[in-house]
Design a protein around this motif. Structure first.
Motif, PDB file in Angstrom:
ATOM      1  N   VAL A 144      -4.787   6.151  -0.939  1.00  0.00           N
ATOM      2  CA  VAL A 144      -4.851   5.290   0.248  1.00  0.00           C
ATOM      3  C   VAL A 144      -5.654   6.030   1.305  1.00  0.00           C
ATOM      4  O   VAL A 144      -5.204   7.037   1.847  1.00  0.00           O
ATOM      5  N   LEU A 174       0.828  -1.202   0.000  1.00  0.00           N
ATOM      6  CA  LEU A 174       0.000   0.000   0.000  1.00  0.00           C
ATOM      7  C   LEU A 174       0.864   1.255   0.000  1.00  0.00           C
ATOM      8  O   LEU A 174       0.616   2.200  -0.757  1.00  0.00           O
ATOM      9  N   ILE A 233      -7.809  -5.129   5.386  1.00  0.00           N
ATOM     10  CA  ILE A 233      -7.322  -4.509   4.151  1.00  0.00           C
ATOM     11  C   ILE A 233      -7.943  -5.204   2.938  1.00  0.00           C
ATOM     12  O   ILE A 233      -8.401  -4.551   1.991  1.00  0.00           O
ATOM     13  N   ARG A 282      -8.811   4.681   6.467  1.00  0.00           N
ATOM     14  CA  ARG A 282      -9.073   3.375   7.070  1.00  0.00           C
ATOM     15  C   ARG A 282      -7.934   2.407   6.808  1.00  0.00           C
ATOM     16  O   ARG A 282      -7.514   1.657   7.697  1.00  0.00           O
ATOM     17  N   ARG A 283      -7.430   2.406   5.562  1.00  0.00           N
ATOM     18  CA  ARG A 283      -6.334   1.497   5.234  1.00  0.00           C
ATOM     19  C   ARG A 283      -5.036   1.934   5.905  1.00  0.00           C
ATOM     20  O   ARG A 283      -4.206   1.094   6.275  1.00  0.00           O
ATOM     21  N   ARG A 310     -11.557  -4.294   2.620  1.00  0.00           N
ATOM     22  CA  ARG A 310     -11.666  -2.911   2.149  1.00  0.00           C
ATOM     23  C   ARG A 310     -11.393  -2.817   0.647  1.00  0.00           C
ATOM     24  O   ARG A 310     -12.054  -2.075  -0.072  1.00  0.00           O
ATOM     25  N   GLU A 311     -10.407  -3.598   0.172  1.00  0.00           N
ATOM     26  CA  GLU A 311     -10.107  -3.615  -1.258  1.00  0.00           C
ATOM     27  C   GLU A 311     -11.303  -4.125  -2.053  1.00  0.00           C
ATOM     28  O   GLU A 311     -11.598  -3.643  -3.144  1.00  0.00           O
ATOM     29  N   SER A 348      -2.991  -0.418   8.416  1.00  0.00           N
ATOM     30  CA  SER A 348      -1.573  -0.673   8.207  1.00  0.00           C
ATOM     31  C   SER A 348      -0.772  -0.395   9.480  1.00  0.00           C
ATOM     32  O   SER A 348       0.116  -1.168   9.860  1.00  0.00           O
TER      33      SER A 348
END
Length: 306
Positions: free
Chosen positions: A127, A116, A293, A130-131, A296-297, A135
């Motif tokens: 990005v 990411l 993640i 949230r991501r 979310r993707e 991370s």
């Protein structure tokens, strides 16, 4: 509006089976490497992992009648890919030589978070917060795993982080070159270029008397272990390559975390290693953040125009 391609359900099942096969076989690379590294240098383990893969993949490429010719651009990209594979392999073998396999692998699983960051820095990919938070939580989980290992083994506990960085770059190069080179030929050329890149290093090691960069004579048992490193690497990487042909990466990505389960089981079976409570907490945090993640993707992929 064009509709995105969805593989038939009868192809998704073989993809899942192959992904599970990868999760079962890939930790065997680490088991064989850890055994061999007790008797030979990490350099020797890394080198023969590449040699065996090149030897095993050449007949596959020839039987499938794939071209062995490469353009200058393809050769350059595959050379870089081989360099990243050398870096990730050397770092990880150096780590598992002294650390529990499951602990080292858990730290390597911060690789999606590094991807990411690289996507943002290199390609300007968006990005969201949230991501970013996921991370940061994932890296915090890695610190939970690193902390007891750092106290026990020193800076070698940071080697899996180097593995994650090298492997993230390896993935980016794989995505780029896979548009032009078949997977089997890619595996062969990467191993071949990696072997060629390591030869000057080995020559330097022998010429300068640098023990960590040398190859020495050993027993048939250790040679068999070195062969198993390359064999398991070749089989597992082809399994995940074909899995991704059959099923979408969004379907397979969550299954990848089952590799930690296999790593824990094999580490306990062969070496008596069992993660402590702090490491288990870190593994849970990394896995949860990674799965978030992935979820979310999926949401963002649905929202994006086909």
């Amino acid at each position: 509006m064009a509709r995105s391609f969805i593989p038939p359900s009868d192809r998704i099942l073989p993809g899942i089976v192959l992904m599970l096969a990868f999760c079962a076989i890939a930790p065997l690379i680490d088991v064989a490497a850890k055994m061999a590294a007790q008797s030979v240098t990490v350099t020797q383990v890394t080198f023969f992992r590449l040699v065996v893969q090149a030897v095993l993949m050449l007949p596959v490429v020839l039987v499938m009648r794939q071209s062995l010719l490469l353009s200058r651009g393809q050769s350059g990209l595959l050379m870089l890919r081989a360099l990243m594979l050398i870096g990730s392999t050397y770092s990880f073998v150096g780590a598992v030589a002294v650390m529990p396999i499951a602990d080292a692998l858990a730290i390597v699983f911060v690789e999606p978070f590094i991807l990411l960051a690289l996507g943002f820095l290199l390609f300007g990919e968006q990005v969201g917060p949230r991501r970013i938070i996921a991370s940061l939580v994932g890296f915090a989980g890695a610190l939970l795993v690193i902390q007891p290992n750092f106290a026990a083994f020193g800076t070698v506990a940071l080697y899996p982080l180097a593995t994650a960085l090298f492997f993230a770059l390896y993935i980016l190069l794989t995505r780029r070159i896979s548009r032009e080179v078949a997977p089997e030929a890619m595996q062969f050329h990467t191993a071949l270029f990696g072997t060629l890149l390591m030869l000057p290093v080995l020559a330097l090691g022998h010429g300068a008397g640098l023990a960590p960069l040398q190859i020495g004579a050993t027993t048939p048992v250790v040679w068999f272990q070195l062969f198993c490193v390359g064999l398991a690497a070749s089989v597992s990487h082809m399994a995940i390559t074909y899995a991704l042909r059959f099923a979408p990466s969004a379907t397979l990505a969550p299954l990848h975390y089952l590799e930690i389960v296999t790593a824990v089981a094999l580490g306990w079976l062969f070496f008596g290693d069992w993660p402590n409570l702090l490491s288990w907490a870190g593994i849970a945090v990394i896995t949860g953040s990674g799965l978030y993640i992935i979820a979310r993707e999926r949401v963002l992929a649905r929202q994006a125009p086909a």
